[in-house]
Each structure stands twice: as structure tokens, then as C-alpha cells.
Design an enzyme around this catalytic site. Structure first.
Site, short mmCIF file in Angstrom:
data_model
loop_
_atom_site.label_atom_id
_atom_site.label_comp_id
_atom_site.label_asym_id
_atom_site.label_seq_id
_atom_site.Cartn_x
_atom_site.Cartn_y
_atom_site.Cartn_z
N THR A 97 0.79 -1.02 0.07
CA THR A 97 -0.01 0.02 -0.09
C THR A 97 0.91 1.14 -0.10
OG1 THR A 97 -1.67 -1.30 1.30
CG2 THR A 97 -1.91 1.14 0.90
N LYS A 172 -7.52 1.57 -3.01
CA LYS A 172 -7.15 1.04 -1.64
C LYS A 172 -7.29 2.15 -0.46
CE LYS A 172 -5.02 -1.29 1.63
NZ LYS A 172 -5.36 -2.54 2.29
N LYS A 240 0.70 5.06 8.07
CA LYS A 240 1.21 5.39 7.08
C LYS A 240 -0.04 5.67 5.79
CE LYS A 240 2.04 1.66 4.68
NZ LYS A 240 1.24 0.89 3.76
N1 LIG Z 1 -0.79 -7.01 7.59
C1 LIG Z 1 -2.07 -6.69 6.80
O1 LIG Z 1 -3.32 -6.96 7.38
C2 LIG Z 1 -2.13 -5.81 5.56
C3 LIG Z 1 -3.29 -6.02 4.81
C4 LIG Z 1 -3.42 -5.20 3.65
C5 LIG Z 1 -2.16 -4.44 3.08
N2 LIG Z 1 -1.22 -4.50 3.80
C6 LIG Z 1 0.12 -3.69 3.44
O2 LIG Z 1 1.02 -4.49 2.79
C7 LIG Z 1 2.39 -4.11 3.07
C8 LIG Z 1 3.05 -5.20 3.78
O3 LIG Z 1 2.38 -5.33 4.96
P1 LIG Z 1 2.88 -6.51 6.17
O4 LIG Z 1 1.88 -6.49 7.30
O5 LIG Z 1 2.92 -7.93 5.61
O6 LIG Z 1 4.02 -5.82 6.77
P2 LIG Z 1 5.30 -6.49 7.61
O7 LIG Z 1 5.00 -7.82 8.34
O8 LIG Z 1 5.77 -5.39 8.38
O9 LIG Z 1 6.35 -6.93 6.23
C9 LIG Z 1 6.80 -5.95 5.56
C10 LIG Z 1 7.96 -6.69 4.65
O10 LIG Z 1 8.59 -5.43 3.82
C11 LIG Z 1 10.01 -5.61 4.02
N3 LIG Z 1 10.69 -4.46 3.92
C12 LIG Z 1 10.33 -3.21 4.62
N4 LIG Z 1 11.07 -2.24 4.22
C13 LIG Z 1 11.96 -2.66 3.27
C14 LIG Z 1 13.27 -2.20 2.61
N5 LIG Z 1 13.23 -0.72 2.67
N6 LIG Z 1 13.54 -2.94 1.92
C15 LIG Z 1 13.60 -4.23 1.56
N7 LIG Z 1 12.43 -4.68 2.48
C16 LIG Z 1 11.64 -3.89 3.21
C17 LIG Z 1 10.06 -6.24 5.24
O11 LIG Z 1 11.50 -7.24 5.50
P3 LIG Z 1 12.07 -7.38 6.86
O12 LIG Z 1 11.67 -8.86 7.26
O13 LIG Z 1 13.68 -7.37 6.55
O14 LIG Z 1 11.69 -6.58 7.72
C18 LIG Z 1 8.91 -7.33 5.39
O15 LIG Z 1 9.52 -8.54 4.57
C19 LIG Z 1 2.20 -2.96 3.81
O16 LIG Z 1 2.38 -1.80 2.80
C20 LIG Z 1 0.80 -2.95 4.42
O17 LIG Z 1 0.41 -1.62 4.47
C21 LIG Z 1 -1.21 -5.12 5.07
#
Ligand SMILES: NC(=O)c1ccc[n+]([C@@H]2O[C@H](COP(=O)([O-])OP(=O)(O)OC[C@H]3O[C@@H](n4cnc5c(N)ncnc54)[C@H](OP(=O)(O)O)[C@@H]3O)[C@@H](O)[C@H]2O)c1
Length: 290
Positions: A97, A172, A240
Site C-alpha cells: 500500500t 485502496k 502510513k
Molecule cells: N498486514 C495486513 O493485514 C495488511 C493488509 C493489507 C495491506 N497491507 C500492506 O502490505 C504491506 C506489507 O504489510 P505486512 O503486514 O506484510 O508488513 P510486515 O509484516 O511489516 O512486512 C513488511 C515486509 O517488507 C520488507 N521491507 C520493509 N522495508 C523494506 C526495505 N526498505 N527494503 C526491503 N524490504 C523491506 C520487510 O522486510 P524485513 O523482514 O527485513 O523487515 C518485510 O518483509 C504494507 O504496505 C501494508 O500496509 C497489510
């Protein structure tokens, strides 16, 4: 079956990449913290690489699900970025997102290399990713979308192209605006039930079948009543998203008073130490005040 790379194995990306493998695709993964990529490869039998570029080399489709605008730029651009490894004709599908502005910027940067870029943010939460039941809202050109859709099908309940580049991210934003006030309303209802001495589970059993029912109510009431928030969609990510919504509303001229207020409530939750708590932790703020 396609050659696919997946960048970002977080709460969402880890199970999504697993669904691609289960559907029979050849999957190569990259994660910033490499131990997660190795764990994924051990569990699912794909390959792990240490840079986005290496993971993207030879892939027809590169999917990403990282954090924010800067994180997405970091995995796409530069010497070790995915675009440098992708051949002309490849399709980059972004499930992060992010703002519509960074989406359009990367759409152009990809096009200069003959690479297509589809914005494809997701909704459905951790459970949706784990069960392969995500709603996917897309932007980009029709032809690239048509190629990517059968791949995304591995984890989609519904997948739709809404319009040109950025339209998926704008959709979104509608999703997040609709959720913000709803989660606060649910928190207030459950908090009220607690202060009134009602059995929260019995309350939800009946009201979830009426006009108040929602995904948030069905999927979050138990953990909210149990005061458990170490799962799901992090408050830091929601802030965010709401920041993106509020900034974009300034540009479109939309009025978002409740979204702005709930964003401030999430700031309180961050101050309570809840940056990584699930967004349903708004109820914790009410309990602390009460
Ligand atoms: N969780 C939900 O329910 C949900 C639902 C819809 C949309 N989203 C969206 O989907 C995205 C991911 O969410 P999530 O919950 O899966 O987050 P998360 O568990 O915090 O995972 C984030 C991922 O991105 C990687 N990352 C972050 N910064 C990076 C960088 N600069 N370079 C390389 N890799 C990087 C992290 O790597 P590391 O393992 O090294 O930290 C991790 O693999 C976000 O944009 C969120 O808003 C989430």
C-alpha cells in the site's frame, strides 16, 4: 505455470508467496532479513536470493509486498533493485500500500526498461493472505493486467482492474477510509458493552447478524475482547495509509473529518507502545481512558 519472484516476506508476503508455489509456479524469493527468505524456501521448496535484482533475474512476473513508498523504491530501483534484473516484457506487480504518486513514478521508470508495472494493493488481512482470499484492486494498462491476473489468482478472492496506473492505490485509499471510522465504532460498541457489564460475545453473536455486522466485527471481536493485538495489520502501517489518504484528499478536495480524527487516535496508540499492534487496538485507548 510462470517464473515468479516475490519480494518482501512479511505478514502478508510470506503466505502469498506460498500460494504461488502451491499453484505450481516456479518461485524465487527475496527478503531484506535473509533468514525469513531461507525459512520460506525451506518450507515451500523455492529458491532464496539476497538482492531484489538476483531474485528478479529471469522472472516473467515480480511481485512485491514491502512497507511504504521509500521501501518500494528501495526494492525497485538502483543497482541491486528488481528493475535492473528484469528483462523487457516482464511484469512488476506491487501489492504494497503506497501513494499513487510513487506508483506513477515507478510505472514510468519501469516503462523506460520495457517492463510493465501493475499497482495491486490488497485487502483481507493476515487471514485473507493465509487463506488465499484477498481482494486485489489494480491499476495499469489492460494488457499487463490481463497477463498478471492468472498469477494473482493464486491468492485472490476477487481481482479487478479499476483503471490506469495509480487507480488500484486510489481504490485502496477508499478501503482504508471506510475502515477507519468503522474500527473506532466497533471499539466503542465493545467498550460500551464492557462498561455496561454485558457479555461481549453474546452481544456480537446477535448484532453481527444485523445491520452492524462487518468483516472487522467477525474477524476481530474475540481478540479485542481478549485484549490481544499481537497479530494482523500494524498501527504503524495504518498511520502510513491514513497519511496517504489525507494528503490525497487535499489534492482531490475531499473532506475526511472522521479519517483525520481516527488518525490522531492511532497516534495515541503509538504513544502507548502499540505501533506493531493490530489496528483493532483502538479499544485499548478507550480502556486506558475509561
Ligand atoms: N498486514 C495486513 O493485514 C495488511 C493488509 C493489507 C495491506 N497491507 C500492506 O502490505 C504491506 C506489507 O504489510 P505486512 O503486514 O506484510 O508488513 P510486515 O509484516 O511489516 O512486512 C513488511 C515486509 O517488507 C520488507 N521491507 C520493509 N522495508 C523494506 C526495505 N526498505 N527494503 C526491503 N524490504 C523491506 C520487510 O522486510 P524485513 O523482514 O527485513 O523487515 C518485510 O518483509 C504494507 O504496505 C501494508 O500496509 C497489510
Amino acid at each position: 505455470m510462470a517464473k515468479v519472484a516475490f519480494l518482501g516476506l512479511g505478514v502478508m508476503g510470506f503466505p502469498m508467496a506460498g500460494h504461488l508455489r502451491a499453484a505450481g509456479h516456479e518461485v524465487t524469493v527475496y527478503n531484506r532479513t535473509s533468514s525469513k527468505a531461507e525459512a520460506w524456501a525451506a518450507e515451500h521448496g523455492g529458491a532464496a536470493r539476497t538482492t531484489p535484482r538476483e531474485a528478479a533475474e529471469g522472472a516473467e512476473f515480480v511481485m512485491a509486498c514491502v512497507g511504504n513508498d521509500d521501501d518500494l523504491r528501495a526494492v525497485c530501483l538502483g543497482e541491486d533493485g528488481a528493475f535492473a534484473g528484469m528483462g523487457a516484457g516482464g511484469v512488476f506487480v506491487d501489492h504494497t500500500t503506497v501513494s499513487a504518486a510513487v506508483t506513477r513514478e515507478l510505472f514510468e521508470a519501469a516503462a523506460e526498461r520495457g517492463v510493465a508495472f501493475v499497482d495491486a494493493p490488497i485487502s483481507g488481512g493476515q487471514a485473507g493472505a493465509e487463506n488465499g482470499q484477498l481482494s486485489i484492486m489494480c491499476g495499469g494498462d489492460q494488457e499487463s493486467y490481463d497477463r498478471a491476473e492468472p498469477v494473482m489468482d493464486a491468492y485472490a478472492k476477487i481481482c479487478r482492474r479499476i483503471g490506469a496506473s495509480g487507480a488500484g492505490q486510489m481504490t485502496k485509499m477508499c478501503n482504508q477510509i471506510a475502515i477507519a471510522g468503522l474500527v473506532q465504532g466497533l471499539s466503542e460498541a465493545l467498550h460500551f458493552a464492557e462498561t455496561a457489564g454485558l457479555d461481549g460475545r453474546a452481544v456480537v453473536e446477535v448484532i453481527s447478524q444485523g445491520a452492524a455486522g462487518s468483516w472487522q466485527m467477525q474477524n476481530r471481536y474475540e481478540t479485542m475482547l481478549d485484549d490481544r493485538f499481537d497479530h494482523g495489520f500494524a498501527v504503524d502501517w495504518m498511520r502510513k495509509d491514513l497519511g496517504i489518504c489525507l494528503q490525497t484528499a487535499d489534492e482531490t478536495g475531499a473532506s475526511l473529518p472522521v479519517t483525520a480524527l481516527v488518525d490522531q487516535f492511532y497516534k495515541d496508540v503509538q504513544r502507548m507502545g502499540g505501533g506493531r499492534w493490530d489496528t483493532s487496538s483502538l479499544i485499548k485507548r478507550l480502556r486506558a481512558a475509561g
